[in-house]
Write a protein that holds these residues in place. Structure first.
Motif, mmCIF file in Angstrom:
data_model
loop_
_atom_site.group_PDB
_atom_site.id
_atom_site.type_symbol
_atom_site.label_atom_id
_atom_site.label_comp_id
_atom_site.label_asym_id
_atom_site.label_seq_id
_atom_site.Cartn_x
_atom_site.Cartn_y
_atom_site.Cartn_z
ATOM 1 N N SER A 146 0.842 -1.198 0.000
ATOM 2 C CA SER A 146 0.000 0.000 0.000
ATOM 3 C C SER A 146 0.871 1.241 0.000
ATOM 4 O O SER A 146 1.710 1.421 0.885
ATOM 5 C CB SER A 146 -0.925 0.016 1.225
ATOM 6 N N THR A 197 -1.367 -1.376 -3.883
ATOM 7 C CA THR A 197 -2.507 -0.497 -4.115
ATOM 8 C C THR A 197 -2.023 0.935 -3.918
ATOM 9 O O THR A 197 -1.447 1.259 -2.877
ATOM 10 C CB THR A 197 -3.643 -0.797 -3.136
ATOM 11 N N THR A 231 -2.889 4.827 -3.591
ATOM 12 C CA THR A 231 -3.965 5.765 -3.277
ATOM 13 C C THR A 231 -3.456 7.191 -3.418
ATOM 14 O O THR A 231 -2.488 7.578 -2.753
ATOM 15 C CB THR A 231 -4.482 5.563 -1.846
ATOM 16 N N ARG A 243 -6.242 -1.332 -8.135
ATOM 17 C CA ARG A 243 -4.897 -1.008 -7.660
ATOM 18 C C ARG A 243 -4.647 0.491 -7.602
ATOM 19 O O ARG A 243 -3.724 0.930 -6.921
ATOM 20 C CB ARG A 243 -3.847 -1.664 -8.562
ATOM 21 N N VAL A 282 -0.558 1.653 5.738
ATOM 22 C CA VAL A 282 0.231 1.823 4.519
ATOM 23 C C VAL A 282 1.672 1.391 4.761
ATOM 24 O O VAL A 282 2.149 1.333 5.902
ATOM 25 C CB VAL A 282 0.202 3.284 4.034
#
Length: 436
Positions: free
Chosen positions: A206, A231, A233, A307, A343
């Motif tokens: 993350s 992933t 963000t 993703r 994260v």
């Protein structure tokens, strides 16, 4: 045989990034026509020449034309132009065949290194200026006509030189969100590639990228492409990325003559220029990068994966560490709700602070005049306005947005600005009036 070191240099440049590299060229080229060329020395904190090394991403391109290099707008025939570099490395036909005004950032950095190698004898790398002291001539009541620049050098220890003029080009300082502390899990964009390469990208699960500008978008794309199991963000305070206005009329705000328009305008007019044209450079993203990110998110939807996520109208309000675990809090402005996210890495592409002139000048700052908003007063030739008893010159390469406009910290006007500074220093040697 090397020329002996002068007892007093005409110019000492503090910092040796693109701006003062451009200045070194202007000193050489304009000095070639003079009987006694200006003498110069530069001090750079970095151990070698480098310009935003940690943002030389494989797909990142320049946002200005290659013609806005170190010299062309001042001297199109210079041997230090980007075109001369391409010819020297036998890549000019290939570049032309590519039909693109915008080289990759990595190639432009190669160009800068190629030019900088020509001035290695004038630069002390790994050197930090620790103090600038005003000095008077033999008459104790006379003007301050030079400076002593004290330097801490990694290779040679402490030294000092004297100069009649100093040119400050120390660059910008990374800006982090309030209460964020940089470590191995919380990065600023200025250190991105170095820290990304330290990690096993396949093990990243993350990654959060904070920011709405070009660097933030490029980093989000890089993490998506090179951390295949992560992933990503993107936390954006607006409703998606805003496109950079690089249309021809808007780009005229970066033309050399636009500096005059801004400098001599009333304050309310300057405010309007910022209001109307900040979308040419600040918190905006190139169209190609925006579309490529949208395409990646759309491809995820087609594949039934997620993703690449966009936390729009949001901001990160807290970062907490517990051992090796990092947890952030994201607050949504849309519904006024907050949620936590675990994260591996947070990258803050949150911009830079303006050049800290006061920190470099120290006590010398007391000789510098300020306007009614507490900002340094600057002449049109980029020379700081000082008290009458200081005849030595202090010039700024950056930190003049309030007086000279949007191009002050950008590449666009660098070649012209360096020429103006050198001509001003040359005039001052013969006590000719400036154009301020």
């Amino acid at each position: 045989m090397a020329a002996p070191e002068p007892s007093v240099y005409d110019v000492v440049g503090i910092g040796f990034g693109p701006s003062n590299l451009s200045l070194a060229i202007a000193l050489e080229e304009l000095g070639a026509a003079e009987a006694a060329p200006l003498t110069a020395r530069f001090f750079e904190r970095q151990p070698a020449f480098g310009w935003h090394r940690n943002m030389l991403l494989p797909t990142a391109k320049m946002q200005v034309s290659f013609l806005k290099d170190l010299v062309t707008f001042r001297n199109p025939t210079s041997r230090y132009s980007f075109v001369s570099f391409l010819h020297a490395v036998d890549r000019l036909p290939q570049f032309v065949n590519n039909s693109d005004f915008f080289p990759t950032r990595a190639e432009f950095h190669q160009y800068l290194e190629w030019v900088a190698a020509n001035f290695a004898d004038q630069v002390s790398y790994g050197s930090t200026v620790t103090a600038i002291t005003p000095l008077r001539g033999s008459d104790p009541a006379g003007p301050i006509d030079r400076f002593r620049i004290e330097v801490s050098c990694q290779a040679t220890g402490t030294t000092s030189v004297e100069a009649r003029n100093v040119v400050l080009a120390t660059g910008l300082a990374p800006k982090m969100p309030q209460d964020f502390v940089r470590d191995e899990h919380v990065w600023h964009s200025s250190e991105f590639l170095e820290k990304f390469r330290r990690r096993d990208s396949a093990e990243l699960g993350s990654v959060v990228v904070v920011g709405a500008g070009q660097s933030a978008a490029e980093i989000a794309r890089h993490c998506y492409d090179y951390a295949p199991n992560a992933t990503v963000t993107a936390v954006i305070p607006s409703y998606g990325y805003s496109i950079a206005d690089n249309t021809p009329f808007a780009n005229r705000v970066f033309d050399p003559n636009a500096v005059d328009d801004y400098y001599f305008a009333e304050e309310f007019a300057k405010d309007k220029v910022w209001q109307y044209h900040k979308n040419t450079n600040y918190s905006v993203v190139d169209d190609e990068v925006i579309r490529s990110l949208y395409q990646r998110q759309y491809d995820d939807e087609v594949r039934g994966t997620e993703r690449l996520r966009f936390a729009e109208l949001s901001r990160v309000t807290d970062v907490k560490r517990s051992g090796e675990d990092t947890r952030i809090t994201i607050h949504s402005l849309a519904d006024d709700q907050s949620y936590d996210l675990d994260v591996d890495v947070v990258v803050c592409a949150t911009g830079y602070e303006a050049m800290a002139v006061e920190g470099v000048l120290g006590d010398l700052d007391g000789y510098c005049a300020r306007d009614d908003q507490g900002r340094h007063r600057v002449e049109r030739d980029y020379r700081l306005v000082t008290t009458e008893d200081l005849s030595a010159g202090i010039y700024l390469q950056g930190g003049t947005e309030h007086t000279h406009g949007l191009s002050s910290s950008l590449l666009s006007n660098m070649a012209t600005r360096s020429g103006e500074i050198v001509r001003s220093i040359s005039r001052s040697r013969f006590n000719e009036p400036s154009n301020g």
